[in-house]
Design an enzyme around this catalytic site. Structure first.
Site: not given
Length: 476
Positions: A171, A420, A446
């Site tokens: 991320s 995601d 994710h």
């Protein structure tokens, strides 16, 4: 990573990025649900001295930065795996097997270091999250922090010149891992689910949520939000919704109040999609399957009420936010973690205003949420909280500085999953990056490839891990 202050997130962070404070702890994308893991640990944190402002030689102020280190598998000349901190507190679970890094460290005799990002967790310059302190919060300062950390680790653990340094992130910290290649000394990087292209508006996030839920399930969510919008037009309707959704304070009547409430309803669903089937303590109990099991076409509103109350029970969240005033008050709190469990939400909101945007606004009918989750609602928060009036200019600069998707990296692995929503801002194919180092996985969400493996993982995920191991054997 969600800007929902709630995230993920990261989730925890739920609609991952710029959402609503849900009267709960704010997590980073890689350490969401960390409070649901066993907390007993013999690994105590280490602290080292960090420079406050790397770009002002005349400023000699310092602060303490936290790390966790696992020496269990380390042998001299082995690689050093550095788990880069993101938008949440660091925890000992990061070096204790939560991530696949432990498997790689065991295979290659590596040292594991988990690094807390400045202004998150307890690594807080100037002792608060005031505007004066937040001036020193940026991805550029964070990358420079890593360079100082590297020298500290080299000295303390007598790391040899033969050792390779591997930056690991997912991320936002996946962005940092990708950018490490050009801004710090690192040999290899893992960049997972990294939205390396900044964007002020990010409506594509909501569209991916709809596609991931499926037409029927997303349709029920959409109809429920339509019903809610109609009920919010009257005082009696707002009173009913306040009761049914266990709102902390009665839902207000302004557009900002409605946006706050409706964003809070979207967050748990976004989070369920973003982290679907990830290998955390809840497993798939709050994934897509769980959400859609509540969604009955014959009673959309009741379905959403039941799911939201179930979510609140699982996460021990007493109530949902219904007024913009209380939401903003939480973000205005300058008290750091752990006294302020939502501290990371303020820091992350600041970074989105100053660098990334990522605001998941609900636009059109190809997504299931309310139009009240609007871009102006997010941008007004930037101005009200931090005096930031031109987020677009900040985002443009970030893209110019780092190059968006035109990253030149040799030994970097980029991985994304099509479930995601963040993959829409990620690097999905080769360009300057060798196509053999870029993985796009069907069915995963994710940061999936960074978690510890399990037998029930999807084949696409198993294949990515197998190919990653081959690349490591080659590079190391």
């Amino acid at each position: 990573m969600k800007t929902t202050i709630l995230s993920l997130l990261l989730l925890g962070f739920a609609c991952v990025n710029a959402g609503v404070l849900l009267k709960t702890k704010h997590y980073g994308s890689m350490n969401h649900r960390d409070d649901l893991l066993p907390q007993a640990s013999n690994n105590e944190p280490l602290w080292f001295t960090q420079k406050l402002d790397h770009f002002n030689p005349a400023d000699d102020r310092q602060f303490k930065q936290k790390i966790y280190v696992n020496e269990t598998y380390y042998k001299r000349d082995g690689p050093v795996f550095v788990i880069l901190g993101g938008e949440g507190p660091a925890a000992p679970s990061g070096i204790e097997g939560r991530f696949i890094v432990n498997n790689y460290a065991q295979t290659f005799n590596g040292l594991i270091v988990s690094f807390e990002h400045r202004h998150y967790g307890e690594s807080v310059p100037l002792g608060s999250l005031s505007k004066e302190s937040l001036k020193y919060l940026s991805s550029q300062q964070a990358l420079a922090d890593y360079a100082v950390l590297r020298d500290f680790i080299k000295s303390k653990y007598d790391v040899s010149l033969k050792s390779k340094w591997i930056a690991v992130g997912g991320s936002y910290s996946g962005n940092l891992a990708a950018w490490c290649v050009n801004f710090t000394h690192v040999n290899l990087t893992f960049s997972t689910s990294a939205p390396v292209k900044a964007s002020v508006a990010f409506p594509e996030y909501m569209s991916v949520v709809q596609n991931s839920l499926g037409e029927e399930c997303a349709g029920v969510v959409r109809k429920a939000n339509d019903e809610i919008e109609n009920l919010l037009k009257t005082a009696d309707g707002r009173a009913r919704l306040s009761k049914e959704f266990s709102v902390c304070n009665p839902i207000g009547h302004t557009d900002d109040d409605l946006s706050t409430f409706l964003s809070g309803l979207a967050d748990p669903i976004c989070g369920a999609v973003q982290y679907n089937l990830d290998n955390n303590s809840l497993g798939n109990k709050l994934g897509i399957k769980e959400v859609c099991s509540f969604m009955k076409p014959e009673e959309p509103l009741r379905s959403l009420i039941n799911f939201t109350n179930h979510y609140n029970k699982v996460f021990e969240r007493e109530c949902s936010e219904g007024t913009y005033e209380n939401y903003i008050k939480q973000l205005q709190d300058e008290t750091p973690y752990p006294k302020n469990q939502n501290a990371a939400g303020r820091s992350w909101m600041y970074q989105t205003c100053m660098e990334f945007g990522y605001y998941q606004n609900a636009v059109g009918r190809d997504q299931p949420f309310s139009k009240y989750i609007s871009l102006p609602w997010f941008l007004n928060q930037c101005e009200q909280l931090f005096g930031v009036k031109n987020v677009q200019a900040n985002v443009d600069w970030t893209n110019q500085y780092y190059g968006q998707l035109d990253i030149k990296a040799t030994n970097t692995i980029f991985a994304n999953g099509n479930i995601d929503p963040w993959h829409k801002l990620g690097l999905l194919k080769g360009g300057y990056v060798d196509a053999n180092n870029v993985f796009f996985m069907n069915g995963t969400a994710h940061c999936a490839d960074l978690y510890a493996p399990r037998d029930t993982d999807l084949e696409s995920l198993k294949n990515t891990r197998a190919r990653t191991l081959e690349l490591l054997e080659k590079w190391l």
